[in-house]
Design an enzyme around this catalytic site. Structure first.
Site, PDB file in Angstrom:
ATOM      1  N   ASP A   1       0.850  -1.197   0.000  1.00  0.00           N
ATOM      2  CA  ASP A   1       0.000   0.000   0.000  1.00  0.00           C
ATOM      3  C   ASP A   1       0.883   1.243   0.000  1.00  0.00           C
ATOM      4  O   ASP A   1       2.027   1.194   0.480  1.00  0.00           O
ATOM      5  CB  ASP A   1      -0.843   0.067   1.286  1.00  0.00           C
ATOM      6  CG  ASP A   1      -1.740  -1.126   1.474  1.00  0.00           C
ATOM      7  OD1 ASP A   1      -2.079  -1.773   0.470  1.00  0.00           O
ATOM      8  OD2 ASP A   1      -2.096  -1.402   2.636  1.00  0.00           O
TER       9      ASP A   1
HETATM   10  N1  URA Z   1      -1.009  -5.890   4.034  1.00  0.00           N
HETATM   11  C1  URA Z   1      -1.475  -4.630   4.040  1.00  0.00           C
HETATM   12  O1  URA Z   1      -2.479  -4.344   4.679  1.00  0.00           O
HETATM   13  N2  URA Z   1      -0.812  -3.725   3.320  1.00  0.00           N
HETATM   14  C2  URA Z   1       0.286  -3.977   2.630  1.00  0.00           C
HETATM   15  O2  URA Z   1       0.852  -3.087   2.019  1.00  0.00           O
HETATM   16  C3  URA Z   1       0.771  -5.288   2.634  1.00  0.00           C
HETATM   17  C4  URA Z   1       0.090  -6.233   3.338  1.00  0.00           C
END
Ligand code: URA
Length: 249
Positions: A114
């Site tokens: 993310d």
């Molecule tokens: N899980 C998440 O919530 N975000 C990420 O970026 C990777 C795994």
């Protein structure tokens, strides 16, 4: 012409030279590995004097695949927060591609983090490697450190291992431990072998501990360690060999 020079007009090179170029060890050390019968070429135990085509030969040392292709690139980025996992962005947001300079057009990211998640992101131009690594069937474990709101009861580990129902199906963690606890926040480590969108954030929110900060600290045998945010490094031959093994290459 010396005896050491390679014939021209052919892709064949001495196995010990290929191993040394791949970073396995010096030529002398590579010869020793061959003499000890620890090196195979296309499934056959190699002998001293074996010549190979590094573009096509499958070479293993102690059963672990060695990358001999100089054109294949395997990198680790410590992705900073606020950078989206994309090579470019039509809306002008900051991207992983911006951190790669003129390499961006040749590389792709293995899976995604993310925008707000920091940490270990693999980048490569090896499509087969990227596809296999991203596929949940290979079960490569990813580990995250999350700062969450509230005090986490260490007994939560059992519930997370048993599985938690999310709107798109259950998720079970492979590992969970509390690293640090204070009055209103807890630092936890979570390991998972799947990669659904926002999976760690959704999982921890579901059990009452919204994530404030999330860092991916490892993918299989590859660790972030103290690599600085925004920087790149190459996978070591050992890391690469272990990853190849995990994904059956
Ligand atoms: N899980 C998440 O919530 N975000 C990420 O970026 C990777 C795994």
């Amino acid at each position: 012409m010396s005896f050491e020079s390679e014939p021209t007009g052919t892709a064949s090179i001495r196995l010990q030279k290929a191993l040394a170029t791949a970073g396995v060890g010096s030529r002398r050390a590579s010869e020793q590995l061959i003499a000890e019968g620890r090196v195979t070429v296309d499934g056959q135990v190699a002998e001293l004097g074996t010549r190979i085509d590094p573009d096509s030969a499958v070479v293993r040392v102690d059963g672990k695949r060695i990358n001999l292709r100089a054109d294949l690139v395997y990198l680790v980025l410590n992705k900073p927060a606020g950078v989206i996992t994309a090579m470019s962005d039509p809306h002008g947001r900051s991207t992983v591609g911006d951190l790669l300079g003129d390499r961006a057009d040749r590389l792709f990211h293995v899976g995604r983090l993310d925008a707000d998640t920091e940490g270990l992101l693999l980048l490569t131009n090896d499509g087969e490697f990227a596809n296999r690594l991203a596929h949940p069937s290979h079960g490569v474990i990813k580990t995250y450190v999350a700062e969450v709101s509230g005090q986490v009861d260490p007994k939560l580990a059992r519930r997370l291992r048993a599985g938690v129902e999310l709107e798109d199906g259950p998720v079970a963690v492979d590992g969970f431990r509390v690293l640090d606890l204070s009055a209103d926040r807890t630092l936890v480590e979570v390991s998972l072998h799947e990669g659904r969108k926002h999976i760690v954030r959704r999982l921890l929110a579901e059990v009452g501990h919204p994530v404030r900060r999330l860092v991916r600290t490892s993918v299989g045998p590859v660790r972030l360690g103290d690599q600085r945010p925004g920087t790149l490094r190459s996978l070591t031959p050992e890391e690469l060999a272990q990853l190849f093994q995990e994904i059956g290459l």
